[in-house]
Design a protein around this motif. Structure first.
Motif, PDB file in Angstrom:
ATOM      1  N   ALA A   8       0.925  -1.147  -0.574  1.00  0.00           N
ATOM      2  CA  ALA A   8      -0.247   0.096  -0.390  1.00  0.00           C
ATOM      3  C   ALA A   8       0.666   1.548  -0.476  1.00  0.00           C
ATOM      4  N   THR A  48      -3.740  -2.377   7.271  1.00  0.00           N
ATOM      5  CA  THR A  48      -3.990  -1.645   6.809  1.00  0.00           C
ATOM      6  C   THR A  48      -4.086  -0.134   7.342  1.00  0.00           C
ATOM      7  N   LEU A  88      -0.678   7.382   4.524  1.00  0.00           N
ATOM      8  CA  LEU A  88      -0.173   6.756   3.160  1.00  0.00           C
ATOM      9  C   LEU A  88       0.544   8.267   2.080  1.00  0.00           C
TER      10      LEU A  88
END
Ligand SMILES: Cc1cc2nc3c(=O)[nH]c(=O)nc-3n(C[C@H](O)[C@H](O)[C@H](O)COP(=O)(O)O)c2cc1C
Length: 162
Positions: A20, A137, A143
């Motif tokens: 991610a 996650t 992010l």
């Protein structure tokens, strides 16, 4: 520098966290980057790139095996041919990450790469076997940091400032 020379984002991930983060960095970099799984990286791909972002987890106080295997496979074919190129790192870890970080820096020193951004270590607070094996996650603010790092690297490469 040929115009097709780009930021190569090399990632490995066991439970999705580093993947991610690598993808977020790729979004930030846009067309200025190519995202490649560590297992698919070749010496030619390293030689053709203008800079590198290494993204992977810390496993057993070390680089993950797949990331290390990429370095083992490519180290000597690339030795002496990457001098001065920019690099940065993102480590996804349960609680630490420093040793994986140090290992990449040491390998990068052998290649004479130049660190151009502070190390980014993202801790997922995974400490029990169940938490460690669960899909990860990554929080949006982390992010965003990866996105910004990808953008900064790609822009720096395009502008020739590194
Ligand atoms: C076999 C194994 C060993 C691990 N060892 C460490 C470690 O030494 N230090 C640490 O901070 N995290 C450790 N972790 C936790 C992972 O780094 C953490 O879960 C991270 O978020 C995984 O990233 P990934 O989702 O990209 O695989 C370990 C995980 C596994 C599966």
């Amino acid at each position: 520098m040929p115009t097709d020379c780009k930021l190569l984002i090399i990632w490995h991930s066991r439970t999705g966290g580093s993947e991610a983060l690598g993808r977020a960095a790729g979004e930030g970099a846009g067309t200025g980057a190519q995202l490649v799984a560590a297992a698919d990286v070749t010496p030619d791909a390293l030689l053709a790139a203008a800079g590198y972002l290494f993204v992977g987890p810390e496993n057993l106080a070390a680089l993950s095996g797949a990331m290390k295997e990429m370095f083992d496979r490519c180290y000597y074919p690339c030795l002496g041919k990457l001098e001065g190129r920019p690099y940065a790192t993102i480590i996804c870890a349960g609680s630490d990450g420093e040793n994986a970080q140090r290992q990449i820096d040491r390998i990068a020193t052998g290649w004479r790469l130049k660190r151009v951004a502070d190390p980014l270590i993202v801790n997922t607070a995974a400490q029990t076997p169940e938490a460690i094996l669960a899909p990860k996650t990554i929080a949006e603010d982390r992010l965003a940091e990866a996105r910004d790092l990808g953008a900064a690297l790609a822009q720096g490469i395009a502008a020739g400032i590194f």
